[in-house]
Design a protein around this motif. Structure first.
Motif, PDB file in Angstrom:
ATOM      1  N   VAL A  22       0.859  -1.183   0.000  1.00 45.47           N
ATOM      2  CA  VAL A  22       0.000   0.000   0.000  1.00 45.47           C
ATOM      3  C   VAL A  22       0.897   1.236   0.000  1.00 45.47           C
ATOM      4  CG1 VAL A  22      -1.820   1.217   1.226  1.00 45.47           C
ATOM      5  CG2 VAL A  22      -1.701  -1.271   1.359  1.00 45.47           C
ATOM      6  N   ASN A  52      -2.728  -3.935  12.447  1.00 43.93           N
ATOM      7  CA  ASN A  52      -1.776  -5.000  12.124  1.00 43.93           C
ATOM      8  C   ASN A  52      -1.417  -5.796  13.384  1.00 43.93           C
ATOM      9  OD1 ASN A  52      -1.650  -4.342   9.439  1.00 43.93           O
ATOM     10  ND2 ASN A  52       0.514  -3.832   9.432  1.00 43.93           N
ATOM     11  N   PRO A  53      -0.942  -7.038  13.179  1.00 43.84           N
ATOM     12  CA  PRO A  53      -0.526  -7.830  14.342  1.00 43.84           C
ATOM     13  C   PRO A  53       0.540  -7.103  15.172  1.00 43.84           C
ATOM     14  CG  PRO A  53      -0.525  -9.179  12.360  1.00 43.84           C
ATOM     15  CD  PRO A  53      -0.791  -7.783  11.923  1.00 43.84           C
ATOM     16  N   THR A  54       1.477  -6.435  14.500  1.00 43.22           N
ATOM     17  CA  THR A  54       2.378  -5.524  15.206  1.00 43.22           C
ATOM     18  C   THR A  54       2.162  -4.156  14.583  1.00 43.22           C
ATOM     19  OG1 THR A  54       4.112  -6.149  13.683  1.00 43.22           O
ATOM     20  CG2 THR A  54       4.182  -7.173  15.846  1.00 43.22           C
ATOM     21  N   LYS A  89       3.563  -1.227  14.676  1.00 47.27           N
ATOM     22  CA  LYS A  89       4.629  -0.354  14.176  1.00 47.27           C
ATOM     23  C   LYS A  89       4.941  -0.651  12.711  1.00 47.27           C
ATOM     24  CE  LYS A  89       7.416   0.606  18.238  1.00 47.27           C
ATOM     25  NZ  LYS A  89       8.762   0.336  18.783  1.00 47.27           N
ATOM     26  N   VAL A  90       5.069   0.396  11.931  1.00 41.01           N
ATOM     27  CA  VAL A  90       5.428   0.244  10.523  1.00 41.01           C
ATOM     28  C   VAL A  90       6.854   0.723  10.288  1.00 41.01           C
ATOM     29  CG1 VAL A  90       4.915   1.010   8.182  1.00 41.01           C
ATOM     30  CG2 VAL A  90       3.055   0.423   9.724  1.00 41.01           C
ATOM     31  N   GLY A  91       7.188   1.832  10.895  1.00 39.68           N
ATOM     32  CA  GLY A  91       8.533   2.352  10.717  1.00 39.68           C
ATOM     33  C   GLY A  91       8.655   3.739  11.288  1.00 39.68           C
ATOM     34  N   THR A  92       9.883   4.153  11.516  1.00 40.18           N
ATOM     35  CA  THR A  92      10.151   5.499  12.002  1.00 40.18           C
ATOM     36  C   THR A  92      11.189   6.130  11.093  1.00 40.18           C
ATOM     37  OG1 THR A  92       9.792   4.671  14.220  1.00 40.18           O
ATOM     38  CG2 THR A  92      10.769   6.859  14.027  1.00 40.18           C
ATOM     39  N   ILE A  93      10.880   7.311  10.609  1.00 40.30           N
ATOM     40  CA  ILE A  93      11.790   8.010   9.710  1.00 40.30           C
ATOM     41  C   ILE A  93      12.405   9.179  10.473  1.00 40.30           C
ATOM     42  CG2 ILE A  93      11.982   9.216   7.504  1.00 40.30           C
ATOM     43  CD1 ILE A  93       9.055   7.820   7.061  1.00 40.30           C
ATOM     44  N   THR A 116       6.697   5.577   0.858  1.00 43.21           N
ATOM     45  CA  THR A 116       7.111   4.179   0.876  1.00 43.21           C
ATOM     46  C   THR A 116       5.888   3.290   0.645  1.00 43.21           C
ATOM     47  OG1 THR A 116       8.338   2.492   2.107  1.00 43.21           O
ATOM     48  CG2 THR A 116       6.918   3.928   3.394  1.00 43.21           C
ATOM     49  N   ARG A 117       6.105   1.993   0.792  1.00 42.55           N
ATOM     50  CA  ARG A 117       4.996   1.039   0.613  1.00 42.55           C
ATOM     51  C   ARG A 117       4.917   0.174   1.841  1.00 42.55           C
ATOM     52  NH1 ARG A 117       7.556  -0.605  -5.023  1.00 42.55           N
ATOM     53  NH2 ARG A 117       7.048   1.259  -6.215  1.00 42.55           N
ATOM     54  N   ILE A 118       3.698  -0.029   2.325  1.00 43.57           N
ATOM     55  CA  ILE A 118       3.553  -0.775   3.566  1.00 43.57           C
ATOM     56  C   ILE A 118       2.568  -1.936   3.410  1.00 43.57           C
ATOM     57  CG2 ILE A 118       4.074   1.284   4.925  1.00 43.57           C
ATOM     58  CD1 ILE A 118       1.110   1.386   5.704  1.00 43.57           C
ATOM     59  N   ARG A 119       2.581  -2.813   4.416  1.00 40.73           N
ATOM     60  CA  ARG A 119       1.655  -3.945   4.450  1.00 40.73           C
ATOM     61  C   ARG A 119       0.536  -3.662   5.429  1.00 40.73           C
ATOM     62  NH1 ARG A 119       6.501  -7.967   5.166  1.00 40.73           N
ATOM     63  NH2 ARG A 119       6.841  -8.589   3.017  1.00 40.73           N
TER      64      ARG A 119
END
Lengths: 109, 141
Positions: free
Chosen positions: B64, B83-85, B87-91, B104-107
């Motif tokens: 996505v 989501n199960p976890t 957190k996606v990311g930290t920039i 970016t692209r995420i799940r």
């Protein structure tokens, strides 16, 4: 090392000093989330790139912590300023300890 | 406060409605709250100055595309609340970042709210969220 990991980076060859340039990066990597199961029902262990950094002549541009929710073949697009001619260093850190790097030079006219 | 019979009934009805929601709720809200608290230290969050761009409908939850932009931010954290976890990311943005912007692209495991929280250079926090409807979840079932 995960198989077939190949970084790809797109940086303009030239820029004027202080200009904002657009950088696109992609690294082919499965980003196994640790949530999936194989055909026998066993969980496939997590194997992802957990950190991605970009530096220009030793100065940090962007530093990203990645989690399993980042898609396969992590892609990032962002902007950087270049004060002088120099080299961008892109670094990806794998869960298994591998480090992948890529360098791109840019000329400031 | 005393709980009257009427209150109890309303509560019960509310709980039932929540339980009957068609989508599976993976992440406990506690996980989301913990992730937020870890990043903000419990500080109040404003709503101005951050833009999160995500598709309204994503056919494939495996990839996505999202975009976050928060002028003046030192760091932006992205959370997928379902989501199960989470957190996606930290920039983290360094001195040579031209704009506090990244794409970016995420799940996403299913239809849910995606949340972005920015830590500004002055130490304040702002957040934005967007709902993404996911046709096929991205967790491999």
């Amino acid at each position: 090392m995960a198989d077939g990991v190949k970084p790809r980076v797109r940086v303009p060859k030239e820029a004027s000093a202080g200009e904002a340039i657009q950088i696109k990066t992609l690294i082919s990597h499965p980003m196994e989330s640790g949530q999936r199961k194989d055909d026998d029902g066993n969980t496939i262990p997590r194997s992802i790139i957990n950190r991605f950094t970009v530096e220009f002549e030793g100065e940090n541009v962007i530093d990203v912590m990645l989690e399993p929710a980042i898609s396969t073949n992590p892609y990032f697009e962002f902007e950087a300023t270049v004060p002088t001619s120099g080299t961008f260093v892109f670094t990806w850190y794998d869960d298994d300890g591998d480090v992948y790097t890529e360098e791109k030079a840019i000329t400031v006219a | 406060m005393q709980i009257t019979r009427r209150d109890a009934l309303t509560l019960g009805a509310g709980a039932l409605t929540l339980a009957a929601l068609p989508m599976p709720v993976f992440a406990a809200t506690a996980d989301v709250d913990a992730a937020i608290a870890e990043f903000t230290g419990g500080a109040e969050m404003g709503a101005d100055g951050i833009i999160l761009t995500a598709p309204e409908i994503a056919e494939n939850g495996n990839t996505v595309p999202i975009e976050v932009s928060a002028p003046g931010a030192a760091a932006i954290m992205v959370l997928a609340t379902g989501n199960p976890t989470p957190k996606v990311g930290t920039i983290n943005f360094g001195p040579l970042a031209a704009a506090q912007f990244a794409s970016t692209r995420i799940r996403l495991a299913g239809t849910q709210d995606v949340m972005a929280i920015a830590r500004m250079q002055d130490g304040s926090f702002v957040q934005a969220s967007a709902e993404v409807k996911v046709t096929i979840g991205g967790c491999g079932g």
